[in-house]
Design an enzyme around this catalytic site. Structure first.
Site, PDB file in Angstrom:
ATOM      1  N   GLU A 289       8.811  17.325  13.373  1.00  0.00           N
ATOM      2  CA  GLU A 289      10.009  17.255  12.967  1.00  0.00           C
ATOM      3  C   GLU A 289       9.279  18.192  11.911  1.00  0.00           C
ATOM      4  O   GLU A 289       7.783  17.786  10.593  1.00  0.00           O
ATOM      5  CB  GLU A 289       9.279  15.473  12.156  1.00  0.00           C
ATOM      6  CG  GLU A 289      10.252  15.664  11.118  1.00  0.00           C
ATOM      7  CD  GLU A 289       9.812  13.564  10.565  1.00  0.00           C
ATOM      8  OE1 GLU A 289       8.368  14.010  10.275  1.00  0.00           O
ATOM      9  OE2 GLU A 289      10.676  13.359   9.730  1.00  0.00           O
TER      10      GLU A 289
ATOM     11  N   LYS B 188       0.960  -0.871   0.116  1.00  0.00           N
ATOM     12  CA  LYS B 188       0.153  -0.341   0.137  1.00  0.00           C
ATOM     13  C   LYS B 188       0.872   1.146  -0.464  1.00  0.00           C
ATOM     14  O   LYS B 188       0.949   2.097   1.059  1.00  0.00           O
ATOM     15  CB  LYS B 188      -1.193   0.032   1.138  1.00  0.00           C
ATOM     16  CG  LYS B 188      -2.329   0.952   1.466  1.00  0.00           C
ATOM     17  CD  LYS B 188      -1.940   2.161   0.454  1.00  0.00           C
ATOM     18  CE  LYS B 188      -1.775   3.149   1.869  1.00  0.00           C
ATOM     19  NZ  LYS B 188      -1.183   4.494   1.696  1.00  0.00           N
TER      20      LYS B 188
ATOM     21  N   CYS C 136      13.952  10.898   5.862  1.00  0.00           N
ATOM     22  CA  CYS C 136      13.564  11.138   7.221  1.00  0.00           C
ATOM     23  C   CYS C 136      15.153  10.798   7.887  1.00  0.00           C
ATOM     24  O   CYS C 136      15.208  11.003   9.477  1.00  0.00           O
ATOM     25  CB  CYS C 136      13.115   9.682   7.727  1.00  0.00           C
ATOM     26  SG  CYS C 136      14.556   7.962   6.622  1.00  0.00           S
TER      27      CYS C 136
END
Ligand code: NAD
Length: 497
Positions: free
Chosen positions: A383, A173, A281
């Protein structure tokens, strides 16, 4: 009218047009295509296809599975331009960066080509009288991957090459923001000789994810994305009896010591902070400068480089940085700059007013540099995932380490120094999963494993590499005795040597 991308189920494209969602080219702001968001029934049909394909695929010799991976690698290389174009026009990152992520994905495919060796197991003869024992690594069955927008090629390839090479069948997905690349990948796997049903793609949103999380036929889930969703995936998946690894968000610090080579550190930090518009990331988003002298010198070197970043359409090969993925995300990143300014940070370079000629509707934001950032500021705690680099000033290495330890994330970190003792002490102390010494993006190569600590990973095993093989297999241990002579008598004590 644009086309609507469907799903890849049992070796063919399946339409499901009830809920089409737009996919935008971030450089122009124009809708490139639509993607069908899968219904529960569509996801269930993908799981059913994967379940039906499992017995034959599990029984396929690992060497034959590896051959499919060899073919797949060659096809990925042959079709690299097509894949990179899909990434750049849906994600926004520049061409060479997209090519780089594809290459890092290919490296995991290369690792998966070693399936016969990776699945060898362990054997001991004579663990008791006439008794031999061995452990085998068996596939789990149907496994699923749920992936983020920021690496539409590499992150899915952190998962499925190893899962498939180990004999599992897979339902992916991918992110609904840039679904083009995973559909090309599905087509290439079929061309490589993968039997239908072994690899399936369901495009979708929460409805698709929740179906995968709760369906009994799915044995394991690998997730990569933001921390709140990672935590939700881990809790829900494990509550439904699944093995789960869920990798989350990050705030990666670069500590710069007074003895560091500042020119080298500046160039390294520029690429790691502003590459992919900060949407990595492992991006460096905080520089911890040890001493005011280091901070001032670094800012002096960084400022002209940030101001002269070549920002434009990622399809233009001279661009160094492209747009952010969406208008919503661009505005969120701008909001963090606003809040840092309000909280008293010093705006050294402000990218908020950037306009790219000919791309006025694109989701661009200029490189931004902030000084005097403090740990209590929202822009430091959360973040940002954008082209915003923040400088925090500290006096000592101990203070730098304490700052990093106090942060909730623990994905990556690096230190710039010329001193081996300092580097070693730093590596020994920090509670971070991936540590670099004079290496700003310490992303492990394919034959190691990737993963953060603290709230950057929920679960035990890291992703790809040796941990990937362990995640996608379960151990079966066999103990066999072929007595040359029958047992003389019953033995009631617990068997031991
Ligand atoms: P995201 O968490 O919004 O989405 C990730 C996936 O989860 C997507 O497939 C999305 O469709 C699905 N999803 C989103 N909301 C959901 C919900 N409410 N319920 C169920 N599923 C949902 O992340 P993103 O914005 O696509 O990606 C950026 C994030 O991913 C950043 O936080 C980044 O740090 C992180 N990331 C982490 C790593 C790592 O290795 N730790 C690698 C890449 C990206």
């Amino acid at each position: 009218m644009t086309t609507t991308l469907g799903h890849w189920i049992n070796g063919t494209i399946v339409a499901d047009n009830n809920r089409p969602a737009p996919v935008t080219n971030p450089a122009t702001g124009a809708v490139k295509l639509h993607v069908a968001l899968a219904s529960k029934a569509t996801v269930e049909s993908a799981i059913a296809a994967a379940e039906a394909a499992f017995p034959a695929w599990r029984a396929t010799p690992p060497l034959k599975r590896a051959r499919v991976m060899f073919n797949f690698k060659a096809l990925l290389e042959k079709h690299a331009d097509r894949i990179v174009e899909a990434i750049t026009t849906e994600h926004g990152k520049v061409w060479d960066d997209a090519l780089g992520e594809l290459q890092r994905g290919i490296e995991v495919v290369e690792y998966a080509c070693g399936a016969p060796e990776l699945l060898k197991g362990e054997h001991n003869r004579d663990v008791g009288p006439e008794i031999d024992s061995w452990s085998e690594m068996r596939p789990l069955g149907v496994v699923a991957g749920i992936t983020p927008f920021n690496f539409p090629a590499m992150v899915p390839m952190w998962m499925f090459p190893i899962a498939i090479a180990c004999g599992n069948t897979f339902v992916l997905k991918p992110s609904e923001k840039d679904p083009g690349c995973p559909m090309i990948v599905a087509e290439l796997l079929k061309e490589a000789g993968l039997p239908d049903g072994v690899f399936n793609v369901v495009n979708g949103d929460k409805e698709a994810v929740d179906t995968l999380l709760t369906d009994k036929r799915v044995q394991a889930i690998s997730f990569v994305g933001s921390t709140p969703i990672a935590e939700y995936i881990y809790r829900t998946g494990t509550a439904h009896g699944k093995r789960v690894q869920a990798l989350g968000g990050a705030k990666n610090h670069a500590v710069v010591m007074p003895d560091a080579d500042l020119d080298n550190a500046t160039n390294a930090i520029m690429g790691a902070a502003y590459g992919s518009c900060g949407e990595r990331c492992m991006a460096i988003s905080v520089v911890v400068a040890v001493g005011d002298e280091v901070a001032d010198a670094l800012i002096g070197k960084l400022t002209p480089k940030v101001q002269s970043l070549k920002i434009g359409n990622g399809m233009d090969r001279s661009s160094e940085m492209g747009p952010l993925v969406s208008k919503v995300h661009r505005d969120k990143v701008k909001g963090y700059i606003d809040s840092a300014e309000k909280d008293g940070a010093k705006l050294v370079v402000d990218g908020r007013s950037l306009k790219v000629a000919g791309h006025e509707n694109g989701f661009f934001l200029g490189g931004t540099l902030l000084d005097n950032v403090r740990p209590d500021m929202v822009s430091y705690k959360e973040e940002i995932f954008g082209p915003v680099l923040q400088i925090v000033r500290v006096k000592t290495l101990e203070e730098a380490i304490a700052l990093i330890e106090a942060h909730e994330y623990g994905n990556g970190v690096c230190i710039f120094t010329r001193d081996g003792g300092t580097a070693r002490a730093f590596c020994d102390t920090v509670s971070i999963g991936m540590v670099g010494v004079n290496v700003p993006l310490p992303v492990p190569v394919a034959y190691h494993s990737f993963g953060g600590w603290k709230r950057s990973l929920f679960g035990d095993l890291h992703i790809y590499g040796p941990d990937g093989v362990r995640f996608y297999t379960r151990r079966k241990t066999l103990t066999q005795r072929w007595p040359m002579q029958p047992l003389a008598k019953a033995q009631f004590s617990f068997p031991s040597n």
